[in-house]
Write a protein that holds these residues in place. Structure first.
Motif, PDB file in Angstrom:
ATOM      1  N   ILE A 181      -7.197   9.158   2.056  1.00  0.00           N
ATOM      2  CA  ILE A 181      -7.103   7.907   1.747  1.00  0.00           C
ATOM      3  C   ILE A 181      -8.473   7.521   2.109  1.00  0.00           C
ATOM      4  CG2 ILE A 181      -4.775   7.354   2.616  1.00  0.00           C
ATOM      5  CD1 ILE A 181      -5.704   6.509   5.375  1.00  0.00           C
ATOM      6  N   GLN A 182      -8.917   6.165   1.363  1.00  0.00           N
ATOM      7  CA  GLN A 182     -10.066   5.624   1.644  1.00  0.00           C
ATOM      8  C   GLN A 182     -10.100   4.219   2.278  1.00  0.00           C
ATOM      9  OE1 GLN A 182     -12.638   3.242   0.536  1.00  0.00           O
ATOM     10  NE2 GLN A 182     -14.030   4.260   1.785  1.00  0.00           N
ATOM     11  N   ILE A 183     -10.728   3.927   3.105  1.00  0.00           N
ATOM     12  CA  ILE A 183     -10.821   2.617   3.760  1.00  0.00           C
ATOM     13  C   ILE A 183     -12.082   1.869   3.681  1.00  0.00           C
ATOM     14  CG2 ILE A 183     -10.515   1.544   5.920  1.00  0.00           C
ATOM     15  CD1 ILE A 183      -7.694   2.502   4.708  1.00  0.00           C
ATOM     16  N   ASP A 184     -12.296   0.692   3.221  1.00  0.00           N
ATOM     17  CA  ASP A 184     -13.629  -0.179   3.416  1.00  0.00           C
ATOM     18  C   ASP A 184     -13.634  -1.249   4.263  1.00  0.00           C
ATOM     19  OD1 ASP A 184     -16.132  -0.666   2.381  1.00  0.00           O
ATOM     20  OD2 ASP A 184     -15.220  -2.448   1.589  1.00  0.00           O
ATOM     21  N   TRP A 185     -14.233  -1.329   5.337  1.00  0.00           N
ATOM     22  CA  TRP A 185     -14.341  -2.493   5.965  1.00  0.00           C
ATOM     23  C   TRP A 185     -14.969  -3.746   5.208  1.00  0.00           C
ATOM     24  CZ3 TRP A 185     -10.563  -1.178   8.859  1.00  0.00           C
ATOM     25  CH2 TRP A 185     -10.688   0.245   9.582  1.00  0.00           C
ATOM     26  N   GLY A 186     -14.411  -4.622   4.882  1.00  0.00           N
ATOM     27  CA  GLY A 186     -14.895  -5.368   4.029  1.00  0.00           C
ATOM     28  C   GLY A 186     -15.989  -6.764   4.317  1.00  0.00           C
ATOM     29  N   PRO A 187     -16.608  -7.496   3.427  1.00  0.00           N
ATOM     30  CA  PRO A 187     -17.450  -8.633   3.737  1.00  0.00           C
ATOM     31  C   PRO A 187     -16.892  -9.869   4.178  1.00  0.00           C
ATOM     32  CG  PRO A 187     -17.021  -8.417   1.391  1.00  0.00           C
ATOM     33  CD  PRO A 187     -16.202  -7.320   1.913  1.00  0.00           C
ATOM     34  N   ILE A 188     -15.529 -10.018   4.294  1.00  0.00           N
ATOM     35  CA  ILE A 188     -15.112 -11.240   4.555  1.00  0.00           C
ATOM     36  C   ILE A 188     -14.432 -10.721   6.102  1.00  0.00           C
ATOM     37  CG2 ILE A 188     -13.214 -13.217   4.131  1.00  0.00           C
ATOM     38  CD1 ILE A 188     -13.211 -11.940   1.188  1.00  0.00           C
TER      39      ILE A 188
ATOM     40  N   ILE B  74      -0.818  10.355   7.615  1.00  0.00           N
ATOM     41  CA  ILE B  74       0.044   9.525   7.089  1.00  0.00           C
ATOM     42  C   ILE B  74       0.738  10.096   5.831  1.00  0.00           C
ATOM     43  CG2 ILE B  74      -1.065   7.389   7.871  1.00  0.00           C
ATOM     44  CD1 ILE B  74      -1.713   6.777   4.695  1.00  0.00           C
ATOM     45  N   ARG B  75       1.957   9.419   5.329  1.00  0.00           N
ATOM     46  CA  ARG B  75       2.643  10.034   4.095  1.00  0.00           C
ATOM     47  C   ARG B  75       2.622   8.709   3.181  1.00  0.00           C
ATOM     48  NH1 ARG B  75       5.729  14.020   6.880  1.00  0.00           N
ATOM     49  NH2 ARG B  75       5.052  15.842   6.264  1.00  0.00           N
ATOM     50  N   CYS B  76       2.406   8.773   1.913  1.00  0.00           N
ATOM     51  CA  CYS B  76       2.555   7.725   0.754  1.00  0.00           C
ATOM     52  C   CYS B  76       3.729   7.688  -0.082  1.00  0.00           C
ATOM     53  CB  CYS B  76       1.311   7.665   0.077  1.00  0.00           C
ATOM     54  SG  CYS B  76      -0.332   7.294   0.949  1.00  0.00           S
ATOM     55  N   VAL B  77       4.269   6.379  -0.337  1.00  0.00           N
ATOM     56  CA  VAL B  77       5.533   6.171  -1.012  1.00  0.00           C
ATOM     57  C   VAL B  77       5.108   5.270  -1.942  1.00  0.00           C
ATOM     58  CG1 VAL B  77       7.042   7.022   0.657  1.00  0.00           C
ATOM     59  CG2 VAL B  77       6.365   4.586   0.463  1.00  0.00           C
ATOM     60  N   VAL B  78       6.079   5.062  -3.059  1.00  0.00           N
ATOM     61  CA  VAL B  78       6.215   4.027  -4.122  1.00  0.00           C
ATOM     62  C   VAL B  78       7.001   3.187  -3.532  1.00  0.00           C
ATOM     63  CG1 VAL B  78       6.472   3.436  -6.537  1.00  0.00           C
ATOM     64  CG2 VAL B  78       5.001   5.484  -6.022  1.00  0.00           C
TER      65      VAL B  78
ATOM     66  N   ARG C 291      -4.130  13.906   4.994  1.00  0.00           N
ATOM     67  CA  ARG C 291      -4.566  14.699   5.942  1.00  0.00           C
ATOM     68  C   ARG C 291      -6.176  14.180   6.283  1.00  0.00           C
ATOM     69  NH1 ARG C 291      -1.311  17.887   3.122  1.00  0.00           N
ATOM     70  NH2 ARG C 291       0.217  19.113   4.417  1.00  0.00           N
ATOM     71  N   ARG C 292      -6.781  13.551   5.348  1.00  0.00           N
ATOM     72  CA  ARG C 292      -8.106  13.132   5.255  1.00  0.00           C
ATOM     73  C   ARG C 292      -8.132  11.547   5.142  1.00  0.00           C
ATOM     74  NH1 ARG C 292      -8.033  18.095   2.902  1.00  0.00           N
ATOM     75  NH2 ARG C 292      -7.726  17.144   0.813  1.00  0.00           N
ATOM     76  N   ALA C 293      -9.367  11.135   5.740  1.00  0.00           N
ATOM     77  CA  ALA C 293      -9.685   9.878   5.564  1.00  0.00           C
ATOM     78  C   ALA C 293     -11.169   9.551   5.354  1.00  0.00           C
ATOM     79  CB  ALA C 293      -9.132   8.921   6.626  1.00  0.00           C
ATOM     80  N   SER C 294     -11.544   8.701   4.453  1.00  0.00           N
ATOM     81  CA  SER C 294     -12.858   8.333   4.332  1.00  0.00           C
ATOM     82  C   SER C 294     -13.260   6.820   4.629  1.00  0.00           C
ATOM     83  CB  SER C 294     -13.474   8.701   2.945  1.00  0.00           C
ATOM     84  OG  SER C 294     -13.028   8.013   2.018  1.00  0.00           O
ATOM     85  N   PHE C 295     -14.040   6.569   5.346  1.00  0.00           N
ATOM     86  CA  PHE C 295     -14.434   5.099   5.578  1.00  0.00           C
ATOM     87  C   PHE C 295     -15.909   4.643   5.310  1.00  0.00           C
ATOM     88  CE2 PHE C 295     -11.689   7.288   8.942  1.00  0.00           C
ATOM     89  CZ  PHE C 295     -10.916   6.416   8.868  1.00  0.00           C
ATOM     90  N   THR C 296     -15.808   3.425   4.723  1.00  0.00           N
ATOM     91  CA  THR C 296     -17.223   2.884   4.434  1.00  0.00           C
ATOM     92  C   THR C 296     -17.147   1.725   4.937  1.00  0.00           C
ATOM     93  OG1 THR C 296     -16.033   2.011   2.311  1.00  0.00           O
ATOM     94  CG2 THR C 296     -17.317   4.092   2.197  1.00  0.00           C
ATOM     95  N   LEU C 297     -18.241   0.930   5.069  1.00  0.00           N
ATOM     96  CA  LEU C 297     -18.555  -0.546   5.725  1.00  0.00           C
ATOM     97  C   LEU C 297     -19.320  -1.145   4.662  1.00  0.00           C
ATOM     98  CD1 LEU C 297     -18.555  -2.721   8.181  1.00  0.00           C
ATOM     99  CD2 LEU C 297     -20.931  -1.741   8.682  1.00  0.00           C
ATOM    100  N   ARG C 298     -18.323  -2.249   3.977  1.00  0.00           N
ATOM    101  CA  ARG C 298     -18.998  -3.043   2.739  1.00  0.00           C
ATOM    102  C   ARG C 298     -19.530  -2.325   1.676  1.00  0.00           C
ATOM    103  NH1 ARG C 298     -21.940  -6.870   7.153  1.00  0.00           N
ATOM    104  NH2 ARG C 298     -19.928  -7.709   8.198  1.00  0.00           N
ATOM    105  N   GLY C 299     -18.815  -1.208   1.522  1.00  0.00           N
ATOM    106  CA  GLY C 299     -19.142  -0.424   0.188  1.00  0.00           C
ATOM    107  C   GLY C 299     -20.368   0.584   0.583  1.00  0.00           C
TER     108      GLY C 299
ATOM    109  N   GLY D 153       0.607  -1.104   0.109  1.00  0.00           N
ATOM    110  CA  GLY D 153       0.047   0.136   0.000  1.00  0.00           C
ATOM    111  C   GLY D 153       0.809   1.288  -0.088  1.00  0.00           C
ATOM    112  N   GLY D 154       2.173   1.362   0.583  1.00  0.00           N
ATOM    113  CA  GLY D 154       3.034   2.238   0.394  1.00  0.00           C
ATOM    114  C   GLY D 154       2.639   3.526   1.505  1.00  0.00           C
ATOM    115  N   GLY D 155       1.635   3.121   2.540  1.00  0.00           N
ATOM    116  CA  GLY D 155       1.410   4.044   3.413  1.00  0.00           C
ATOM    117  C   GLY D 155       2.431   4.164   4.781  1.00  0.00           C
ATOM    118  N   LEU D 156       2.970   5.341   5.007  1.00  0.00           N
ATOM    119  CA  LEU D 156       4.199   5.222   5.885  1.00  0.00           C
ATOM    120  C   LEU D 156       3.325   6.121   7.161  1.00  0.00           C
ATOM    121  CD1 LEU D 156       7.319   6.833   4.123  1.00  0.00           C
ATOM    122  CD2 LEU D 156       6.517   4.491   4.723  1.00  0.00           C
ATOM    123  N   ILE D 157       3.064   5.201   8.346  1.00  0.00           N
ATOM    124  CA  ILE D 157       2.580   5.750   9.537  1.00  0.00           C
ATOM    125  C   ILE D 157       4.117   6.445  10.384  1.00  0.00           C
ATOM    126  CG2 ILE D 157       0.696   3.933   9.623  1.00  0.00           C
ATOM    127  CD1 ILE D 157       2.324   2.628  11.731  1.00  0.00           C
ATOM    128  N   GLY D 158       3.402   7.171  11.520  1.00  0.00           N
ATOM    129  CA  GLY D 158       4.623   8.007  12.169  1.00  0.00           C
ATOM    130  C   GLY D 158       5.621   7.129  12.491  1.00  0.00           C
TER     131      GLY D 158
END
Length: 406
Positions: free
Chosen positions: A192-199, A90-94, A69-77, A44-49
């Motif tokens: 970033i976008q986070i979805d809590w999944g169905p599995i 967080i910061r993101c890298v390749v 600086r922002r995050a969005s959250f969904t539950l099963r879409g 994913g390339g997310g660098l936490i603190g």
């Protein structure tokens, strides 16, 4: 036979960190990898603190692509909830860029790098080697054999050096990931976008990398078709199914058992090779960077130590923070598997929940420190994960008593 103070097998973040730390302390270091660098790595390339703090130990500026600086959250879409921290989360890298930067730092500190080199086997050495008292470890490669006072296994849990340690696994997850062209996606590069999944225990993510987006899902291994279906559905839900795919990959993440060895003879395991990973989020970069640096320091300081003293110092270093964090992660995963909706409601729709997520991601606190608070323990108890009041005090190298689902 060539001889070095320290031979590191594997040039990912853990191995390069180990080589940098040992070379910076005056040890002669050889770093081996089976492939040329830079190379693509599913991540994913997310660098936490904690990751950012480790990178700050090195000179120069790491190759960060975006600051989130922002995050969005969904539950099963489902319905999206957007939270704004107003500051860096967080910061993101390749990963090819990050890995190359870390490797350059190891070389600048004095480590010698050889790639591609296929490691055939590792003989751990030590007092039980049968080759004399406290014998050197030996790395046998297709290009010749190398002896070392210390070998650091950083080649993943399926690598030859890791196998010499005998790492045992409690949890294996399948991650599927796409790098897609960000052009025309309309995706917020500071979010970033986070979805809590169905599995059970699964989740999906979108991380911005400037010209690309990393889109992935992860779930317990053993349900590959459901995991692939989840990725397809997630792409549709995020409106990214039509984006050009730049790279497609999959990987397994692995967490050690509580009693898995961390070393054998004069071989120290780090990062993925030791099964070091945060079990709930499967975040591994900070564990790789920290465990690698700690092992490099232990190796450089322990060249004249017995193999028993070396292994004890390594276990103590990892047991100070990393193993308690894994123990806390197993507790959170148990609760998340049982009550994902409650987790979503807490993080996405309450100020304390969002603030806790932000503080964890930014490095202001850790899961094991958070679990020291009575309110958090009570909350996880309600969600189905019992937490001992003395959890933070457990500094044993064994860590958590049992993995999720036991």
């Amino acid at each position: 036979m060539e001889r070095f103070d320290v031979v590191v097998v594997g040039a990912g973040p853990a191995g390069s960190s180990a080589a940098w730390a040992a070379a910076s302390r005056g040890a002669s270091v050889l770093l081996l990898d089976r492939v040329e660098h830079p190379r693509y790595k599913t991540c994913g390339g997310g660098l936490i603190g904690p990751s950012l703090a480790e990178l700050d130990r090195r000179p120069g500026t790491p190759p960060v692509r975006t600051t989130v600086r922002r995050a969005s959250f969904t539950l099963r879409g489902g319905r999206e909830a957007v939270r704004d921290a107003g500051e860096r989360v967080i910061r993101c890298v390749v990963r090819p860029e990050l890995d190359a930067w870390l490797l350059d730092a190891a070389v600048a500190a004095g480590a010698e790098v050889r790639t591609p080199v296929a490691v055939r086997s590792v003989e751990p050495g030590g007092s039980g080697s049968g080759s004399g008292s406290d014998a050197d470890a030996v790395v046998r490669t297709a290009s010749g054999d190398v002896a070392a006072r210390v070998v650091i296994a950083a080649d993943g849990t399926s690598g030859r050096a890791s196998k010499a340690v005998g790492v045992r696994l409690a949890q294996v997850d399948l991650g599927l990931e796409l790098e897609v062209d960000a052009a025309g996606s309309g995706f917020d590069q500071e979010s970033i976008q986070i979805d809590w999944g169905p599995i059970p225990g699964s989740y999906g993510w979108v991380f911005p990398k400037g010209d690309t987006l990393t889109v992935g899902v992860i779930a317990r291994r053993g349900r590959p078709e459901e995991t692939r279906a989840y990725l397809r559905a997630y792409l549709e839900q995020r409106g990214l199914a039509g984006q050009r795919v730049v790279h497609e990959s999959g990987h397994l993440t692995r967490c050690r058992t509580s009693d898995s060895p961390l070393a054998a003879g004069r071989v120290l395991a780090v990062g993925d090779a030791a099964g070091l990973l945060e079990p709930w989020t499967r975040e591994g970069i900070s564990f790789a960077l920290r465990s690698g640096r700690l092992a490099g320091e232990v190796a450089a300081a322990g060249l004249a130590s017995s193999d028993g003293e070396l292994r004890a110092a390594h276990a103590d270093a990892l047991g100070a923070d990393l193993l308690p964090e894994m123990a806390a992660g197993f507790r959170c995963l148990r609760a998340f598997e049982r009550r994902p909706g409650a987790f979503h409601a807490l993080i996405a729709h309450t100020r304390p929940g969002w603030e806790g997520f932000r503080r964890l991601a930014s490095g202001e606190t850790t899961l094991d420190r958070a679990l020291a608070h009575r309110s958090v323990r009570v909350g996880l108890g309600v969600l189905g994960a019992s937490v001992s009041p003395g959890a933070r005090g457990n500094r044993s190298p064994a860590g958590e008593a049992s993995p999720a689902g036991d």
